[in-house]
Every structure is written in C-alpha cells, then in structure tokens.
Design a protein around this motif. Structure first.
Motif, PDB file in Angstrom:
ATOM      1  N   LEU A  95      -5.024 -14.345  -8.556  1.00 52.58           N
ATOM      2  CA  LEU A  95      -4.403 -13.159  -9.136  1.00 52.58           C
ATOM      3  C   LEU A  95      -5.212 -11.934  -8.733  1.00 52.58           C
ATOM      4  N   ASN A  96      -4.561 -10.999  -8.046  1.00 54.70           N
ATOM      5  CA  ASN A  96      -5.219  -9.775  -7.574  1.00 54.70           C
ATOM      6  C   ASN A  96      -4.631  -8.553  -8.262  1.00 54.70           C
ATOM      7  N   ASP A  97      -5.448  -7.486  -8.386  1.00 50.00           N
ATOM      8  CA  ASP A  97      -4.936  -6.243  -8.956  1.00 50.00           C
ATOM      9  C   ASP A  97      -4.277  -5.398  -7.880  1.00 50.00           C
ATOM     10  N   CYS A  98      -3.900  -4.158  -8.207  1.00 50.11           N
ATOM     11  CA  CYS A  98      -3.143  -3.324  -7.275  1.00 50.11           C
ATOM     12  C   CYS A  98      -3.968  -2.882  -6.076  1.00 50.11           C
ATOM     13  N   PHE A  99      -5.291  -3.026  -6.133  1.00 51.20           N
ATOM     14  CA  PHE A  99      -6.164  -2.681  -5.019  1.00 51.20           C
ATOM     15  C   PHE A  99      -6.526  -3.908  -4.182  1.00 51.20           C
ATOM     16  N   GLY A 100      -5.923  -5.055  -4.527  1.00 53.62           N
ATOM     17  CA  GLY A 100      -6.233  -6.276  -3.807  1.00 53.62           C
ATOM     18  C   GLY A 100      -7.521  -6.932  -4.266  1.00 53.62           C
ATOM     19  N   LYS A 101      -8.083  -6.459  -5.376  1.00 61.61           N
ATOM     20  CA  LYS A 101      -9.340  -7.013  -5.900  1.00 61.61           C
ATOM     21  C   LYS A 101      -9.050  -8.245  -6.747  1.00 61.61           C
ATOM     22  N   LEU A 102      -9.867  -9.277  -6.563  1.00 62.33           N
ATOM     23  CA  LEU A 102      -9.687 -10.529  -7.293  1.00 62.33           C
ATOM     24  C   LEU A 102      -9.905 -10.321  -8.785  1.00 62.33           C
ATOM     25  N   VAL A 103      -8.926 -10.723  -9.578  1.00 64.08           N
ATOM     26  CA  VAL A 103      -9.037 -10.688 -11.034  1.00 64.08           C
ATOM     27  C   VAL A 103      -9.315 -12.083 -11.583  1.00 64.08           C
ATOM     28  N   TYR A 104      -8.626 -13.085 -11.011  1.00 61.94           N
ATOM     29  CA  TYR A 104      -8.834 -14.449 -11.476  1.00 61.94           C
ATOM     30  C   TYR A 104      -8.453 -15.433 -10.379  1.00 61.94           C
ATOM     31  N   GLN A 105      -9.234 -16.510 -10.283  1.00 59.59           N
ATOM     32  CA  GLN A 105      -8.903 -17.604  -9.370  1.00 59.59           C
ATOM     33  C   GLN A 105      -8.937 -18.904 -10.152  1.00 59.59           C
ATOM     34  N   SER A 106      -7.891 -19.687 -10.016  1.00 63.33           N
ATOM     35  CA  SER A 106      -7.759 -20.919 -10.783  1.00 63.33           C
ATOM     36  C   SER A 106      -8.698 -22.007 -10.261  1.00 63.33           C
ATOM     37  N   ALA A 193      -0.062  16.831  12.119  1.00 65.48           N
ATOM     38  CA  ALA A 193       0.462  17.354  13.390  1.00 65.48           C
ATOM     39  C   ALA A 193      -0.588  17.418  14.485  1.00 65.48           C
ATOM     40  N   SER A 194      -1.880  17.254  14.169  1.00 71.57           N
ATOM     41  CA  SER A 194      -2.970  17.441  15.140  1.00 71.57           C
ATOM     42  C   SER A 194      -2.918  16.571  16.406  1.00 71.57           C
ATOM     43  N   PRO A 195      -2.833  15.200  16.345  1.00 68.62           N
ATOM     44  CA  PRO A 195      -2.655  14.355  15.146  1.00 68.62           C
ATOM     45  C   PRO A 195      -3.986  13.815  14.644  1.00 68.62           C
ATOM     46  N   LYS A 196      -4.255  13.975  13.372  1.00 64.38           N
ATOM     47  CA  LYS A 196      -5.448  13.445  12.730  1.00 64.38           C
ATOM     48  C   LYS A 196      -5.035  12.380  11.725  1.00 64.38           C
ATOM     49  N   VAL A 197      -5.753  11.266  11.697  1.00 63.54           N
ATOM     50  CA  VAL A 197      -5.440  10.190  10.748  1.00 63.54           C
ATOM     51  C   VAL A 197      -5.896  10.610   9.350  1.00 63.54           C
ATOM     52  N   VAL A 198      -4.942  10.684   8.413  1.00 62.94           N
ATOM     53  CA  VAL A 198      -5.242  11.079   7.034  1.00 62.94           C
ATOM     54  C   VAL A 198      -5.327   9.854   6.126  1.00 62.94           C
ATOM     55  N   PHE A 199      -4.397   8.911   6.312  1.00 63.13           N
ATOM     56  CA  PHE A 199      -4.376   7.685   5.514  1.00 63.13           C
ATOM     57  C   PHE A 199      -4.321   6.458   6.428  1.00 63.13           C
ATOM     58  N   LYS A 200      -4.909   5.375   5.966  1.00 65.39           N
ATOM     59  CA  LYS A 200      -4.723   4.067   6.572  1.00 65.39           C
ATOM     60  C   LYS A 200      -4.073   3.164   5.521  1.00 65.39           C
ATOM     61  N   LEU A 201      -2.921   2.578   5.872  1.00 68.01           N
ATOM     62  CA  LEU A 201      -2.146   1.777   4.927  1.00 68.01           C
ATOM     63  C   LEU A 201      -2.075   0.326   5.362  1.00 68.01           C
ATOM     64  N   ASN A 202      -2.177  -0.571   4.405  1.00 65.57           N
ATOM     65  CA  ASN A 202      -1.979  -1.992   4.643  1.00 65.57           C
ATOM     66  C   ASN A 202      -0.804  -2.480   3.809  1.00 65.57           C
ATOM     67  N   LYS A 203       0.064  -3.296   4.413  1.00 68.31           N
ATOM     68  CA  LYS A 203       1.235  -3.791   3.716  1.00 68.31           C
ATOM     69  C   LYS A 203       0.841  -4.733   2.584  1.00 68.31           C
ATOM     70  N   THR A 204       1.706  -4.777   1.551  1.00 70.07           N
ATOM     71  CA  THR A 204       1.597  -5.773   0.490  1.00 70.07           C
ATOM     72  C   THR A 204       2.920  -6.531   0.446  1.00 70.07           C
ATOM     73  N   SER A 205       3.076  -7.412  -0.501  1.00 72.94           N
ATOM     74  CA  SER A 205       4.330  -8.153  -0.635  1.00 72.94           C
ATOM     75  C   SER A 205       5.441  -7.292  -1.232  1.00 72.94           C
ATOM     76  N   VAL A 206       5.098  -6.080  -1.690  1.00 71.79           N
ATOM     77  CA  VAL A 206       6.080  -5.156  -2.259  1.00 71.79           C
ATOM     78  C   VAL A 206       6.347  -4.051  -1.241  1.00 71.79           C
TER      79      VAL A 206
END
Length: 247
Positions: A95-106, A193-206
C-alpha cells in the motif's frame, strides 16, 4: 526476550494500523507487473473483495471516483509483488500513498499449487491475512494549522461526510505560463517556451494523476474540474498550485 519481541511487534502493528486508518479508500490497478493482461486470473477482482472484507472502500483505477474522495492524498494505491521462488508462489501486498511512499507491506502469502489461477488466488488471500489483522477503520487525520507565507490563501473543503481538509492555495507560485508536455519513458516532462523543463512527471495507475517533481519539490500533478494542480506537503500542510499545461 520473547516477551520483548512480542511487545515490539504489538506496538508496531498498532502504529501501522493508526497510519492506515488515516486513509479513506484504496485505488486498485487493473494489471500488476507480473501479469500479462488486465484482471488476469481475476486478481484485481480478488483484490477488491479482500480489501472490502478488511473494511476498506476500494475503487478500480478506471472507475469514476465520488467527489468525497477527490483528495488524492487521502487515498492509497495498492500493488501486488511476486517473489521469485522455486515450486512456491509468493505474493506480497503493498500500500503506497499519493507520493508513491510505502505505507504498509503485508506478510508474504504463499501457495504450493501448480495451476497459476489457483496459486495466485491462494497466495493473495494468504497475504491479506496480515492486512485483516490491522483491523482498519477510517479516522480523519486533522492536519495542524501553520502560519502561511505571503501570497497564499486558505480554503477549507468540507466533504459530504463532514470531514474537512485544510488546503493552502499558493497563488504566488502558481505556474500561469502555458507548459507543454513531452513524452518520456516513464511519463512526461513539462517545458516552457524556452524550452526549459519545469516539471518531471511519472505515470500512475490513475490517468489523471502523476507523481511530479518541480525543482527540489516532490508531489503530485492532479486534474480537478478539467484543471491541473501541483500538490505537495510543506510542514505538514497540503499546498496546491494551479498549473497551465497542454498535453
């Protein structure tokens, strides 16, 4: 010595259950990494049944989630991992939180059955025994009020079930310039527009949620009412910044 170990395990379980109890629901992906297709061997279905049995509200990743669950960081995402083992099927529930951090492992669930459908079901049910033992029950986690920096406003969002979450709308750091999404192996990068990278995004299951990095700040990029927001925690306060982006 055995008594000390037992006390340690008891308090560890209590601490975990208190942490788990702060989350309202769980999002279930339709496909786990070790499977070839969605809901193969009906593992997504079995996961939802087990979560509901343990007391959780659960949604598949392709479901329309009710408005009272719009705060993505009040939700957990579940994953199932397979351990490589000879003649034994071993599965762990994560079970991970919204940041992908482990909350619990069975605990590791095991099965010696040869047929995959039987073995995976048996191992998953076995792994859920430790989750059932948490005795989950949702409890609102009130965030402490913090002094706000200049240029921010506070909005209290009241959910239909009378829960409230304090969200800082940070207007001073809002990204008003239109950013453009460029595909990367794990998601997108958002450039100006520069182009300068402002955000780096990783996909989730949502589909409407990405883990996001902006400079040294880690959070999520989430879509609400057809608008995108960069949300992250700062001193235990949830900060939300509006982002103009074209995918």
């Amino acid at each position: 010595m055995k008594k000390l170990v037992f006390v340690f395990l008891l308090f560890s379980t209590i601490a975990l259950s208190q942490n788990i109890n702060n989350y309202k629901a769980v999002i279930i992906p339709l496909k786990y990494d070790f499977l070839k297709s969605e809901n193969q061997y009906r593992l997504a279905t079995l996961t939802k049944l087990n979560l509901q049995k343990a007391g959780f509200v659960a949604f598949y990743s392709n479901e329309v989630i009710p408005a009272e669950y719009n705060d993505r960081c009040s939700l957990l995402t579940i994953d199932v991992k397979k351990d490589n083992a000879f003649l034994v099927t071993k599965l762990s529930v994560i079970l991970n939180d919204c940041f992908g951090k482990l909350v619990y492992q069975s605990e590791v669930g095991k099965s010696k059955e040869k047929l995959y459908e039987v073995a995976y079901s048996e191992a998953l049910n076995d792994a859920f025994k430790s989750i059932n033992a948490l005795n989950y029950k949702y409890e609102l986690n009130q965030l402490p009020a913090k002094q706000l920096a200049q240029g921010t406003t506070v909005e209290t969002i009241n959910a239909p079930i009378s829960n409230s979450v304090t969200v800082v709308q940070n207007t001073s750091n809002a990204t008003t310039e239109l950013l453009y999404a460029q595909v990367t192996p794990t998601g997108f990068q958002l450039v100006d527009a520069s182009p300068k990278v402002v955000f780096k995004l990783n996909k989730t299951s949502v589909p409407t949620l990405y883990t996001a990095i902006k400079g040294n700040t880690q959070g999520v990029l989430i879509q609400k009412d057809n608008q995108w927001f960069f949300e992250y925690y700062e001193n235990a306060t949830l900060v939300s910044e509006k982002v103009a982006v074209k995918f």
